[in-house]
Design an enzyme around this catalytic site. Structure first.
Site, PDB file in Angstrom:
ATOM      1  CD  GLU A  53      -4.415  -1.351   0.770  1.00 54.22           C
ATOM      2  OE1 GLU A  53      -4.107  -0.452  -0.025  1.00 54.22           O
ATOM      3  OE2 GLU A  53      -3.637  -1.771   1.650  1.00 54.22           O
TER       4      GLU A  53
ATOM      5  CD  GLU B  47       2.415  -3.217  -0.072  1.00 55.29           C
ATOM      6  OE1 GLU B  47       1.718  -2.210  -0.279  1.00 55.29           O
ATOM      7  OE2 GLU B  47       2.286  -3.943   0.932  1.00 55.29           O
TER       8      GLU B  47
END
Length: 942
Positions: free
Chosen positions: A456, A731
């Protein structure tokens, strides 16, 4: 004053630090800033003199007043390739300081016509799955070299050399931008590398962002399938002649020892190829659009540090593992000794361990593996250059008996100047703040990314939108964000839609649906940069983009001004959302979306006022007010209850002043406080609410609850990851579960900065250092000490100089010490005196903190707020076996009884028990709890 009491630091150019010569700026009129140091508390700049030297000619310019940040270039615009040396001195009431040390700026190629080079690409090698190529050319310089500059960029990434030596310390150039609209070139001073006579210039090309794998959809070669290099070497000899070496058909190409390279998957190198004859092939000259070439706005990427191995050991499966002690971004450098020819050395990377082995599942499809085939040398240093990894741990195969002294982590990132620090008496808070710092370093690698390790690593708009204030305190990100916002403007669609990631690597897919909080980066990020730097020009540049986004929101909302329906991220990663549906949080999506519409319209109104557009400011100001009223009318009751009863919607309402009446504001504040109590002082917010929750509680008069929320260590909380050994921000609140296993969700990173946005509140509230005017021209000093802390401090290197505040507890009060640099005023708010203002200098005050009058709690809510007494109640019920899950369980039981008398607390608990487990006032546990309640006044006094 005399010259000895004021010293002017070396001036800066726009957002570039004057480290040596500032090369390759993209404007002929760079703005100037300077900081002043003085021991004279009465000093105040009343004028400044700027000395500019160009081509041996000296000109001086007078600046009246106290302006010292982003001062317009005073002379004639510089031309391409032109340099100027600048010194500054300042006066206070007519007495001048000495001149500052000199700073030199040099422009790049400012006109498209300055470029004569063209992109060249290898003709018969360098396919997608073929070795990395090198393009090169020999050339002769007929005379002594006086001056040499290389202007270069690539389709892909490049590592350039002149006569076998690197052109500078930067890596992964030219980085990642919206390539089709803006391709950065870099300027290198290669004077010391070019020699009289024969020379060679070369560049190794890698896939990078341009041609490598990019994004979680498996995309590859998104921008093109041809690697290419653009180089323009200009050498001036002592006789005044200029010799230009351009990339053209005279260059050649050949393969290198690097047989594969990718940012996600890693680099593979076969050192045996260095001993093979690599045939040259021709290059093809490509059509070149020089109009997309732009100079950098901020610093480049480089090796920024080295971390030695902390531990080397053998895992249960027999693998050699290495712990570097810190989750970071970069690669491994290791020395292989006595390993035979043909041996393969493999290095795998991961952020965490699971079951005492490398935890690679969060990487998803990213291999994050570097490989070398050795050539038989007795000792060889192995280090990749065309990849990047996010990791703390490495597994090394192929080197028996690896020694810790033979391996180290090379930290790689943008060369950012550190500008913010925080410290306190609470070690877990200090580690949390340090984790935020490391996540910032790890995720501002050329642009603001979400994560640095998996498939990502994208410029998600929502992440930087919420984290911008924290990041701008910790590091000077003004140049990096100036560049990123230019990419945002370039990739914003004609109707105002903002892609979810910038640069947008999903060019061939369907357009991103509009999303609140993510699209609002178009307004919030430039406003944040303006607030922290005072850069009006950036605000003016971004205003067309800002207005386009708000106009898009207005279109989506329609006549009723309520943004409902369609796709939304919502309060992303609200801990109540299931692992497989991170957007399914408690906060109603339409409430979040319309609140952001109101906020962005307000920001655009303020920005237009700053640039002097009064009519535009009035128009968007009216829009903001109308949206706010529509939001209140649709989602808020007269008493202040807000649709969806989520902490996030209350935080938005309070922090952004969305409510209409004092009754609504008071009611919303109390309801938010009750929701926090009922959550067991555990986090119940995601990306949208987390940056605002502590500010909202503080603003509503419940700062003690904000402190309890911050200091919670149970999951979910800010300190839970710290208690689990985290060295960066996660996260998810539970990226690692309490048993040490990795969260089962597909999307799990251990290095995301977004949820670390609380650090901004820590700096502003706990330490008490907050900006009160753009660029920190005015600051608000108002520390709010938590009971659990004995001292705290914060420092920030502002555009005007270092500002610091520190407080420490002493008997009966606190001592507050403040340093204010020249050019800044500080409003001081202490608990025992009215607000007052001070100027530059060192200041100290002792402030008496009145003890709360002891009082027995009247309600269960009061009892909960008396933390020592309440924790004794929880401990008693836990010890008694009726609340094995501790405080969260007990608070869940009493949440519907908060207004009942404190003496009812045991009855409220008993109501929740199984009928066979209920007991009356004669039970020992019942009597113990009631004794705690009756003694609560004494506990409070203590």
């Amino acid at each position: 004053m005399t010259a000895s009491v004021a010293r002017v630091e070396r001036p800066r150019f726009d957002h570039r630090e004057p480290v040596g010569r500032v090369l390759g700026v993209g404007t002929g009129t760079p703005r100037l800033s300077w900081r002043i140091e003085t021991d004279n508390a009465q000093f105040s700049q009343t004028k400044a003199q700027i000395e500019v030297t160009t081509h041996g000619s000296v000109a001086t310019y007078l600046v009246e007043g106290d302006q010292q940040v982003l001062v317009p270039w005073p002379g004639e615009p510089l031309l391409s390739r032109q340099s100027a040396t600048v010194r500054v001195r300042v006066a206070s009431e007519g007495s001048w300081s000495d001149f500052s040390p000199a700073a030199t700026v040099e422009t790049g190629l400012l006109r498209h016509s300055d470029w004569t080079a063209a992109f060249v690409s290898p003709e018969s090698i360098a396919g997608l799955d073929e070795p990395a190529p090198q393009v090169r050319r020999t050339f002769e310089i007929p005379g002594e070299v006086a001056h040499a500059r290389l202007y270069a960029t690539a389709h892909g990434i490049f590592a350039a050399t002149v006569n076998g030596r690197e052109v500078d310390e930067t890596v992964l150039a030219p980085g990642w931008t919206a390539y089709e609209a803006r391709l950065r070139y870099h300027t290198y001073d290669v004077t010391s590398l070019v020699q009289e006579g024969m020379n060679e210039i070369a560049a190794v090309l890698g896939n990078g962002w341009y041609r490598g794998y990019l994004g979680y959809m498996g995309g590859r070669a998104i921008y093109g399938d041809r690697l290419a290099f653009l180089g323009q070497l200009e050498v001036t000899t002592t006789d005044g002649r200029v010799h230009i070496v351009n990339t053209d058909s005279s260059w050649s190409a050949r393969e290198t020892v690097i047989v594969a390279d990718d940012l996600y998957n890693g680099q593979a190198t076969d050192l045996r190829r260095a001993h093979m004859a690599m045939p040259d092939c021709a290059v093809e000259v490509l059509d070149t659009d020089h109009s997309v070439l732009v100079a950098p706005d901020g610093p480049a990427m480089a090796r920024t540090g080295v971390r030695p191995a902390q531990r080397v050991w053998t895992s249960p499966c027999g693998a050699t593992l290495v712990d570097f002690g810190q989750n970071a971004v970069g690669w491994v450098r290791l020395t292989a000794r006595g390993v035979g020819e043909g041996t393969e050395v493999v290095v795998r990377h991961a952020e965490v361990l699971e079951n005492d082995e490398l935890g690679t599942r969060p990487l998803r499809s990213a291999a994050a593996t570097d490989r070398w085939v050795l050539d038989g040398r007795d000792s060889v240093e192995l280090e990749p250059t065309l990849t990047l990894h996010g990791f703390r741990y490495a597994q090394v195969d192929g080197i028996p008996d690896l020694r810790a002294e033979d391996i180290e982590m090379v930290v790689v990132g943008t060369q950012l100047e550190r500008t913010g620090w925080f410290d306190s008496s609470h070690e877990l808070l200090n580690r949390l703040h340090e984790n935020v710092v490391w996540s910032t370093r790890s995720n501002f690698v050329d642009l603001p990314t979400d994560c640095p390790q998996r498939d990502e690593r994208l410029g998600w708009t929502g992440d930087i939108q919420v984290f911008g204030p924290t990041a701008m305190f910790l590091f000077d990100l003004s140049g990096l964000l100036t560049n990123w916002l230019a990419d945002l403007s370039a990739e914003q669609l004609p109707d105002g839609t903002v892609p979810h990631v910038i640069p947008n690597c999903f060019l061939d897919g369907p357009r991103d649906p509009d999303a609140a909080a993510w699209g609002d980066a178009a307004t919030i990020v430039p406003w944040t940069v303006y607030e922290r730097t005072g850069d009006v020009a950036l605000l003016a540049r971004q205003l067309p983009s800002m207005r386009a986004w708000v106009d898009r929101e207005a279109h989506l909302a329609g006549d009723d001004l309520l943004w409902t329906g369609g796709f939304q991220f919502g309060d992303w990663l609200d801990p109540t959302a299931p692992p497989e549906a991170p957007g399914a949080g408690k906060a109603a999506a339409e409430v979040v979306a319309t609140a952001h519409f109101a906020r962005s319209a307000w920001i655009v109104s303020q920005a237009l006022a700053v640039v002097g557009d009064r009519a535009g400011a009035a128009r968007y100001g009216d829009l903001a007010e109308n949206v706010r009223r529509a939001w209140v009318n649709a989602y808020v009751t007269p008493s202040g209850r807000i649709v969806s009863e989520a902490q996030t919607v209350y935080a938005l309402a309070i922090a952004w002043d969305l409510l209409s009446t004092d009754i609504q504001r008071a009611g919303a504040g109390e309801q938010l406080a009750d929701l926090v109590r009922a959550s067991g002082f555990r986090i119940a917010t995601g990306f949208v609410g987390t940056p605002l929750i502590c500010d909202a509680l503080t603003k509503a008069g419940h700062v003690d609850l904000a402190h309890r929320l911050l200091l919670q260590t149970a999951c979910p909380s800010w300190l839970y990851p710290v208690s689990m050994g985290a060295t960066t921000v996660w996260e998810r609140w539970d990226s690692m579960l309490p048993d040490g296993s990795i969260n089962p969700g597909e999307m799990t990173s251990f290095n995301h900065y977004a949820l670390g946005a609380v650090a901004d509140w820590m700096q502003r509230s706990i330490a008490g250092l907050a900006p009160a005017a753009p660029g920190y021209r005015r600051v608000h000093i108002a520390p709010v000490p938590p009971q659990a802390l004995d001292h705290a401090s914060a420092r920030h290197l502002s555009p005007y100089g270092e500002i610091s505040v520190a407080w420490k507890r002493e008997a009966g009060g606190i001592t507050v010490s403040v340093h204010v640099p020249p050019g800044v005023e500080a409003d001081i708010a202490l608990p025992d005196r009215p607000l007052f203002t001070v100027g530059a200098g060192d200041h100290s005050w002792r402030s008496t903190v009145a003890a709360s009058a002891p009082a027995a709690p009247e309600t269960i809510r009061d009892l909960i707020d008396l933390e020592p007494a309440w924790l004794r109640v929880v401990a008693a019920t836990t010890r008694g076996g009726i609340s094995p899950d501790g405080e969260e369980q007990v608070l869940g039981w009493v949440r519907d009884y908060l207004d009942f008398p404190a003496s009812f607390v045991m009855e409220a608990i008993v109501q929740q028990l199984h009928p066979h487990d209920r007991f009356g006032p004669d039970h020992p546990l019942y009597r113990e709890v009631m004794a705690i309640v009756e003694g609560a006044a004494e506990q409070r006094a203590a």
